[in-house]
Design an enzyme around this catalytic site. Structure first.
Site, PDB file in Angstrom:
ATOM      1  N   CYS A   1       0.624  -1.331  -0.117  1.00 21.36           N
ATOM      2  CA  CYS A   1       0.162  -0.053  -0.097  1.00 21.36           C
ATOM      3  C   CYS A   1       0.857   1.365   0.101  1.00 21.36           C
ATOM      4  CB  CYS A   1      -0.873   0.050   1.307  1.00 21.36           C
ATOM      5  SG  CYS A   1      -1.776   1.510   1.581  1.00 21.36           S
TER       6      CYS A   1
ATOM      7  N   CYS B   1      -0.118   3.906   2.509  1.00 18.52           N
ATOM      8  CA  CYS B   1       0.270   3.509   3.889  1.00 18.52           C
ATOM      9  C   CYS B   1       1.961   4.201   4.215  1.00 18.52           C
ATOM     10  CB  CYS B   1       0.449   2.212   4.148  1.00 18.52           C
ATOM     11  SG  CYS B   1      -0.991   1.358   3.883  1.00 18.52           S
TER      12      CYS B   1
END
Length: 325
Positions: free
Chosen positions: A80, A83
């Site tokens: 991700c 993230c």
């Protein structure tokens, strides 16, 4: 991201996991146990401001600690990209706030039960737990000033409503503990694999792909290299993509296999794993020949990125088998 009101009306019911009263009781027991420890061990426990949490450690690291200090949960995954923007901000602020909250990092790929328990729809997602009660904070990457605002509201709510103020930590003590931990001997690493990870973290996707391929040439069964290679290839495919244009192209041309694959890649990077799998399974179902095989192979590649034991992968494999056979 707009900071949420810190009233407890938005709390997620965690009664199925553990009641707040029980969490408080166990936290008191944990405090008593720490008080009986030698001073050095107490100091080490006091400076754990950022912890990696799994399902086995959730009760102790999150529920019990939430009776003493607000616990902020960062739901993340290695693949991700947002993230990787948010997590360093949260980690830095955990150190700066010096014990007014604790950051618990949960890898959603490895902890599906917690992911589902909290009803996470996409990542990164940030929750807080106070006295055993969970509160959704925000979803998606956010600039540091807005993250600070949310954290300040959380800390104020924890103090006013529950009398929870955290445990101040001496910054010098925390720094010394981190240095001591860093000085501990580490197991020998595969230098080529380490170089591949470093290239991936630095955004050198071409270099990462080559390095992972080199590892797999010598160790075809190296699961870490397979996962890294899948991640690097995925990120390279979406690099520089205009998400709005990609999605419009797929919507305007449902029979365009390449367009459907491009949206599936974006969905996976954005944390919408089921959507990515569903789109590709549907593409396999309505195509034939080379187009069907192209969609099938891409789906298998995405399975590798998420991990073969992930429940979403297991379910999607079953759906793919029903479509194919």
């Amino acid at each position: 991201m707009q900071p949420r009101n810190m009233s407890m009306s938005g709390a997620v019911d965690l009664s199925a996991v553990k009641a707040a009263a029980e969490a408080k009781q166990k936290a008191e027991q944990a405090r008593a146990q720490r008080a009986a420890q030698p001073a050095g061990q107490q100091a080490a426990a006091a400076v754990q401001l950022v912890v990696d949490v799994d399902e086995a450690g959730f009760e102790q690291e999150v529920l019990q600690r939430s009776a003493e200090v607000p616990v902020v949960i960062d739901f993340w995954a290695e693949w991700c990209q947002p993230c990787k923007q948010l997590s360093p901000i949260l980690e830095r602020l955990a150190e700066e706030y010096a014990g007014r909250f604790v950051l618990a990092k949960i890898d959603v790929d490895q902890n599906q039960m917690l992911f589902q328990q909290f009803g996470v729809q996409g990542i990164p997602a940030v929750f807080a737990v106070i006295a055993g009660q969970a509160l959704p904070l925000f979803q998606g990457a956010a600039p540091e000033p807005q993250v600070r605002q949310v954290l300040d509201q959380l800390i104020e709510a924890a103090e006013q409503r529950f009398g929870i103020v955290g445990t101040p930590v001496d910054p010098e003590q925390a720094a010394a503990a981190r240095q001591q931990a860093a000085a501990q001997p580490q197991p020998p690493a595969n230098p080529t694999l380490a170089a591949a990870h470093a290239a991936l973290d630095a955004g050198d996707l071409g270099g990462a792909i080559q390095a992972y391929e080199n590892v797999l040439a010598d160790e075809p069964a190296n699961l870490e290299a397979k996962l890294g290679l899948g991640q690097a290839r995925l990120l390279k495919r979406v690099q520089g993509a205009d998400a709005a244009k990609v999605r419009k192209a797929a919507a305007d041309n449902p029979s365009d296999v390449a367009a459907q694959l491009a949206v599936a890649d974006l969905d996976l990077v954005g944390g919408h794993v089921e959507d990515a799998f569903s789109r590709l399974i549907s593409t396999v179902q309505r195509t034939a020949g080379d187009d069907r095989d192209t969609a099938r192979v891409r789906l298998l590649e995405l399975f590798e990125v998420v991990g073969p034991d992930d429940p979403r992968v297991v379910a999607a494999r079953g759906a793919l088998s029903r479509v194919l056979f």
